[in-house]
Scaffold this motif. Structure first.
Motif, mmCIF file in Angstrom:
data_model
loop_
_atom_site.group_PDB
_atom_site.id
_atom_site.type_symbol
_atom_site.label_atom_id
_atom_site.label_comp_id
_atom_site.label_asym_id
_atom_site.label_seq_id
_atom_site.Cartn_x
_atom_site.Cartn_y
_atom_site.Cartn_z
ATOM 1 N N ASP A 80 -32.231 17.655 2.993
ATOM 2 C CA ASP A 80 -31.854 16.642 3.897
ATOM 3 C C ASP A 80 -31.426 15.517 3.197
ATOM 4 O O ASP A 80 -30.395 14.897 3.531
ATOM 5 C CB ASP A 80 -32.808 16.361 4.670
ATOM 6 C CG ASP A 80 -33.288 17.564 5.898
ATOM 7 O OD1 ASP A 80 -32.060 18.200 6.184
ATOM 8 O OD2 ASP A 80 -34.213 17.593 6.508
ATOM 9 N N GLU B 212 -32.036 21.826 -3.091
ATOM 10 C CA GLU B 212 -32.516 23.020 -2.180
ATOM 11 C C GLU B 212 -33.763 23.478 -2.619
ATOM 12 O O GLU B 212 -34.792 23.985 -1.987
ATOM 13 C CB GLU B 212 -31.398 24.176 -1.879
ATOM 14 C CG GLU B 212 -30.300 23.448 -1.225
ATOM 15 C CD GLU B 212 -30.509 23.226 0.258
ATOM 16 O OE1 GLU B 212 -31.479 23.525 0.827
ATOM 17 O OE2 GLU B 212 -29.712 22.118 0.492
ATOM 18 N N ALA C 39 -29.707 9.043 -1.435
ATOM 19 C CA ALA C 39 -29.929 9.036 0.096
ATOM 20 C C ALA C 39 -30.520 7.799 0.640
ATOM 21 O O ALA C 39 -30.313 7.563 1.534
ATOM 22 C CB ALA C 39 -31.018 10.123 0.283
ATOM 23 N N ARG D 106 -27.939 15.991 1.719
ATOM 24 C CA ARG D 106 -26.711 15.795 2.588
ATOM 25 C C ARG D 106 -26.540 14.352 3.062
ATOM 26 O O ARG D 106 -25.511 13.920 3.197
ATOM 27 C CB ARG D 106 -27.339 16.767 3.788
ATOM 28 C CG ARG D 106 -26.979 18.252 3.576
ATOM 29 C CD ARG D 106 -27.157 19.390 4.724
ATOM 30 N NE ARG D 106 -28.622 19.339 4.896
ATOM 31 C CZ ARG D 106 -29.481 20.186 4.293
ATOM 32 N NH1 ARG D 106 -28.880 20.890 3.320
ATOM 33 N NH2 ARG D 106 -30.692 20.349 4.718
ATOM 34 N N GLN D 107 -27.762 13.709 2.999
ATOM 35 C CA GLN D 107 -27.685 12.318 3.409
ATOM 36 C C GLN D 107 -27.040 11.744 2.631
ATOM 37 O O GLN D 107 -26.075 10.766 2.593
ATOM 38 C CB GLN D 107 -28.948 11.774 3.857
ATOM 39 C CG GLN D 107 -28.732 10.089 4.396
ATOM 40 C CD GLN D 107 -30.280 9.814 4.474
ATOM 41 O OE1 GLN D 107 -31.428 10.630 4.378
ATOM 42 N NE2 GLN D 107 -30.357 8.444 4.956
#
Length: 143
Positions: free
Chosen positions: A84, A78, A55, A87-88
């Motif tokens: 987040d 998760e 990230a 995903r980043q």
């Protein structure tokens, strides 16, 4: 090799010290890569660190050799409140997949496969595909 980081594929339980020493003797910094090893529950902290590093842009490239690796990374993210960051990181990191099943898992988790072998889906074609991408470039900036 002087001053360069060199990924060395190692197998679990085989540290191959002679190979690592040979790289060091030529001025390289060996970085162990163990593609056939999975991080178990006791190593969740290391998986979390990898997610954060992706990230924050500290990991440029990741290779997946099996779909459970992708699922484990996503599940840890998760479960630990790093969704987040996952995903980043998955969006910014170039990803290699050993074959179509792994590529499908990467895409299902929100990633994009930068490289995969055209056929014969095992380690040697994957490494060759990565080598071609890194030496010939992908048109997305410096390699």
């Amino acid at each position: 090799m002087s001053g360069r980081r060199v990924g060395i594929q190692l197998y679990p339980d085989n540290p191959n010290e002679p190979l690592l020493e040979a790289v060091r003797a030529r001025g390289g910094l060996p970085v162990a890569v163990t593609p056939y090893r999975y991080a178990n529950d006791s190593e969740t902290g290391a998986v979390q660190a990898a997610i954060r590093d992706m990230a924050e842009g500290r990991i440029d490239f990741v290779a997946f050799t099996a779909s459970p690796q992708v699922r484990r990374l996503h599940e840890v993210a998760e479960a630990c409140g790093l969704g987040d960051a996952f995903r980043q990181g998955f969006a910014r990191t170039r990803i290699a997949a050993v074959g179509p099943v792994v590529a499908e898992a990467v895409e299902a988790a929100g990633g994009t496969v930068a490289v995969s072998p055209d056929s014969t889906f095992h380690m040697k074609p994957l490494v060759n595909a990565i080598r071609r991408l890194l030496t010939e470039g992908d048109g997305n900036g410096p390699t």
